[in-house]
Design a protein around this motif. Structure first.
Motif, PDB file in Angstrom:
ATOM      1  N   VAL A 143      34.616  32.099  34.590  1.00 39.64           N
ATOM      2  CA  VAL A 143      34.039  30.776  34.146  1.00 39.64           C
ATOM      3  C   VAL A 143      34.519  29.933  33.064  1.00 39.64           C
ATOM      4  O   VAL A 143      35.008  28.813  33.066  1.00 39.64           O
ATOM      5  N   ILE A 144      35.333  30.582  31.979  1.00 46.43           N
ATOM      6  CA  ILE A 144      36.012  30.122  30.830  1.00 46.43           C
ATOM      7  C   ILE A 144      37.411  29.722  31.246  1.00 46.43           C
ATOM      8  O   ILE A 144      37.823  28.439  31.120  1.00 46.43           O
ATOM      9  N   GLY A 145      37.812  30.280  32.269  1.00 50.30           N
ATOM     10  CA  GLY A 145      39.219  29.728  32.937  1.00 50.30           C
ATOM     11  C   GLY A 145      38.940  28.303  33.738  1.00 50.30           C
ATOM     12  O   GLY A 145      39.696  27.427  33.539  1.00 50.30           O
ATOM     13  N   PHE A 146      37.895  28.290  34.718  1.00 53.91           N
ATOM     14  CA  PHE A 146      37.516  26.975  35.154  1.00 53.91           C
ATOM     15  C   PHE A 146      37.415  25.823  34.223  1.00 53.91           C
ATOM     16  O   PHE A 146      37.802  24.877  34.580  1.00 53.91           O
ATOM     17  N   ILE A 147      36.476  26.169  33.358  1.00 55.21           N
ATOM     18  CA  ILE A 147      36.223  25.207  32.267  1.00 55.21           C
ATOM     19  C   ILE A 147      37.420  24.915  31.619  1.00 55.21           C
ATOM     20  O   ILE A 147      37.545  23.629  31.195  1.00 55.21           O
ATOM     21  N   GLY A 148      38.184  25.810  31.180  1.00 53.39           N
ATOM     22  CA  GLY A 148      39.519  25.386  30.424  1.00 53.39           C
ATOM     23  C   GLY A 148      40.523  24.594  31.515  1.00 53.39           C
ATOM     24  O   GLY A 148      40.930  23.587  30.727  1.00 53.39           O
ATOM     25  N   VAL A 149      40.393  24.664  32.538  1.00 58.32           N
ATOM     26  CA  VAL A 149      41.310  23.940  33.604  1.00 58.32           C
ATOM     27  C   VAL A 149      40.934  22.564  33.597  1.00 58.32           C
ATOM     28  O   VAL A 149      41.276  21.658  33.474  1.00 58.32           O
ATOM     29  N   HIS A 150      39.281  22.598  33.781  1.00 58.09           N
ATOM     30  CA  HIS A 150      38.751  21.234  33.684  1.00 58.09           C
ATOM     31  C   HIS A 150      38.936  20.439  32.356  1.00 58.09           C
ATOM     32  O   HIS A 150      39.372  19.275  32.509  1.00 58.09           O
ATOM     33  N   LEU A 151      38.816  21.063  31.318  1.00 54.16           N
ATOM     34  CA  LEU A 151      38.860  20.528  30.068  1.00 54.16           C
ATOM     35  C   LEU A 151      40.413  20.104  29.855  1.00 54.16           C
ATOM     36  O   LEU A 151      40.734  18.955  29.142  1.00 54.16           O
ATOM     37  N   ASN A 189      37.633  52.430  30.858  1.00 55.72           N
ATOM     38  CA  ASN A 189      36.762  51.339  30.527  1.00 55.72           C
ATOM     39  C   ASN A 189      37.640  50.144  29.815  1.00 55.72           C
ATOM     40  O   ASN A 189      37.698  49.020  30.165  1.00 55.72           O
ATOM     41  N   THR A 190      38.373  50.451  28.835  1.00 55.22           N
ATOM     42  CA  THR A 190      39.226  49.717  28.223  1.00 55.22           C
ATOM     43  C   THR A 190      40.496  48.914  28.933  1.00 55.22           C
ATOM     44  O   THR A 190      40.550  47.725  29.306  1.00 55.22           O
ATOM     45  N   SER A 191      40.953  49.949  29.982  1.00 49.46           N
ATOM     46  CA  SER A 191      42.019  49.210  31.042  1.00 49.46           C
ATOM     47  C   SER A 191      41.255  48.240  32.062  1.00 49.46           C
ATOM     48  O   SER A 191      41.817  47.375  32.250  1.00 49.46           O
ATOM     49  N   PHE A 192      40.205  48.739  32.381  1.00 48.10           N
ATOM     50  CA  PHE A 192      39.526  47.750  33.477  1.00 48.10           C
ATOM     51  C   PHE A 192      39.063  46.397  32.740  1.00 48.10           C
ATOM     52  O   PHE A 192      38.986  45.565  33.749  1.00 48.10           O
ATOM     53  N   ILE A 193      38.311  46.536  31.747  1.00 43.26           N
ATOM     54  CA  ILE A 193      37.906  45.364  31.000  1.00 43.26           C
ATOM     55  C   ILE A 193      39.058  44.315  30.683  1.00 43.26           C
ATOM     56  O   ILE A 193      38.954  43.325  31.020  1.00 43.26           O
ATOM     57  N   LEU A 194      40.332  45.006  30.272  1.00 43.97           N
ATOM     58  CA  LEU A 194      41.410  44.130  30.001  1.00 43.97           C
ATOM     59  C   LEU A 194      42.205  43.620  31.195  1.00 43.97           C
ATOM     60  O   LEU A 194      42.357  42.623  31.341  1.00 43.97           O
ATOM     61  N   GLY A 195      42.034  44.384  32.335  1.00 40.04           N
ATOM     62  CA  GLY A 195      42.591  44.021  33.656  1.00 40.04           C
ATOM     63  C   GLY A 195      41.497  42.660  34.222  1.00 40.04           C
ATOM     64  O   GLY A 195      42.126  41.964  34.901  1.00 40.04           O
ATOM     65  N   ALA A 196      40.353  42.786  33.881  1.00 38.24           N
ATOM     66  CA  ALA A 196      39.306  41.809  34.375  1.00 38.24           C
ATOM     67  C   ALA A 196      39.430  40.542  33.483  1.00 38.24           C
ATOM     68  O   ALA A 196      39.284  39.540  34.003  1.00 38.24           O
ATOM     69  N   LEU A 197      39.845  40.640  32.102  1.00 38.40           N
ATOM     70  CA  LEU A 197      40.072  39.525  31.453  1.00 38.40           C
ATOM     71  C   LEU A 197      41.457  38.912  32.033  1.00 38.40           C
ATOM     72  O   LEU A 197      41.479  37.592  32.121  1.00 38.40           O
ATOM     73  N   VAL A 198      42.437  39.689  32.270  1.00 33.33           N
ATOM     74  CA  VAL A 198      43.878  39.166  32.894  1.00 33.33           C
ATOM     75  C   VAL A 198      43.430  38.271  34.213  1.00 33.33           C
ATOM     76  O   VAL A 198      43.985  37.104  34.198  1.00 33.33           O
ATOM     77  N   LEU A 199      42.844  39.106  35.021  1.00 34.09           N
ATOM     78  CA  LEU A 199      42.685  38.448  36.558  1.00 34.09           C
ATOM     79  C   LEU A 199      41.843  37.304  36.449  1.00 34.09           C
ATOM     80  O   LEU A 199      41.867  36.219  37.082  1.00 34.09           O
ATOM     81  N   GLY A 200      40.720  37.396  35.652  1.00 39.00           N
ATOM     82  CA  GLY A 200      39.806  36.148  35.520  1.00 39.00           C
ATOM     83  C   GLY A 200      40.262  35.012  35.007  1.00 39.00           C
ATOM     84  O   GLY A 200      39.968  33.775  35.265  1.00 39.00           O
ATOM     85  N   LEU A 201      41.213  35.063  34.040  1.00 39.51           N
ATOM     86  CA  LEU A 201      41.644  34.185  33.110  1.00 39.51           C
ATOM     87  C   LEU A 201      42.986  33.611  34.036  1.00 39.51           C
ATOM     88  O   LEU A 201      43.124  32.391  34.058  1.00 39.51           O
ATOM     89  N   ALA A 202      43.547  34.320  34.954  1.00 38.39           N
ATOM     90  CA  ALA A 202      44.961  33.920  35.893  1.00 38.39           C
ATOM     91  C   ALA A 202      44.303  33.011  37.016  1.00 38.39           C
ATOM     92  O   ALA A 202      45.006  32.233  37.710  1.00 38.39           O
ATOM     93  N   LEU A 203      43.265  33.498  37.598  1.00 36.90           N
ATOM     94  CA  LEU A 203      42.681  33.092  38.897  1.00 36.90           C
ATOM     95  C   LEU A 203      42.515  31.307  39.023  1.00 36.90           C
ATOM     96  O   LEU A 203      43.079  30.739  40.121  1.00 36.90           O
ATOM     97  N   PRO A 204      41.663  30.932  37.840  1.00 40.69           N
ATOM     98  CA  PRO A 204      41.775  29.525  38.140  1.00 40.69           C
ATOM     99  C   PRO A 204      43.087  28.674  38.034  1.00 40.69           C
ATOM    100  O   PRO A 204      43.217  27.650  38.865  1.00 40.69           O
ATOM    101  N   GLY A 205      44.101  29.205  37.202  1.00 43.61           N
ATOM    102  CA  GLY A 205      45.342  28.339  37.194  1.00 43.61           C
ATOM    103  C   GLY A 205      45.894  28.669  38.511  1.00 43.61           C
ATOM    104  O   GLY A 205      46.757  28.038  38.993  1.00 43.61           O
ATOM    105  N   LEU A 206      46.019  29.981  39.312  1.00 45.69           N
ATOM    106  CA  LEU A 206      46.628  30.013  40.270  1.00 45.69           C
ATOM    107  C   LEU A 206      45.909  29.028  41.432  1.00 45.69           C
ATOM    108  O   LEU A 206      46.337  28.856  42.403  1.00 45.69           O
ATOM    109  N   LEU A 207      44.627  28.803  41.480  1.00 44.25           N
ATOM    110  CA  LEU A 207      44.031  28.005  42.215  1.00 44.25           C
ATOM    111  C   LEU A 207      44.314  26.494  42.101  1.00 44.25           C
ATOM    112  O   LEU A 207      44.657  25.734  43.184  1.00 44.25           O
TER     113      LEU A 207
END
Length: 104
Positions: free
Chosen positions: A16-24, A78-96
């Motif tokens: 959601v943050i990534g999509f809002i960031g791309v929109h803005l 937990n730390t690794s998976f949360i950091l991975g979720a941050l990376v993938l979630g932030l990269a996904l809108p830019g890739l699309l």
């Protein structure tokens, strides 16, 4: 509140943050990182990393224990998976949005 695991909640929130960031960024003609980095910083899993480091120090100080080792491994995972979720979630809108070829 909804019973969603923290990794999935982090991924969805970061998307959601990534999509809002791309929109803005399109609206104000700025780079998306201007809008997303400040929103992502509070999501970094410092508590889980801290618990893992404390477990390592206690293992070194008191000796090996199954409970401390389990706490260390679970906190690191937990730390690794949360950091991975941050990376993938932030990269996904830019890739699309910035993809040169069509998706389909």
């Amino acid at each position: 509140h909804f019973g969603v695991p923290i990794v999935f909640a982090t991924f969805f929130a970061t998307c959601v943050i990534g999509f809002i960031g791309v929109h803005l960024s399109h609206r104000y003609l700025a780079h998306p990182k201007v809008f997303t980095v400040a929103a992502i910083i509070p999501m970094i899993p410092g508590v889980h990393a801290y618990k893992a480091m404390i477990a390592i120090v206690q293992i070194h100080h008191y000796g090996f224990s199954d409970t401390l080792f389990e706490q260390m491994i679970s906190s690191f995972i937990n730390t690794s998976f949360i950091l991975g979720a941050l990376v993938l979630g932030l990269a996904l809108p830019g890739l699309l949005f910035y993809r040169q070829k069509p998706v389909v």
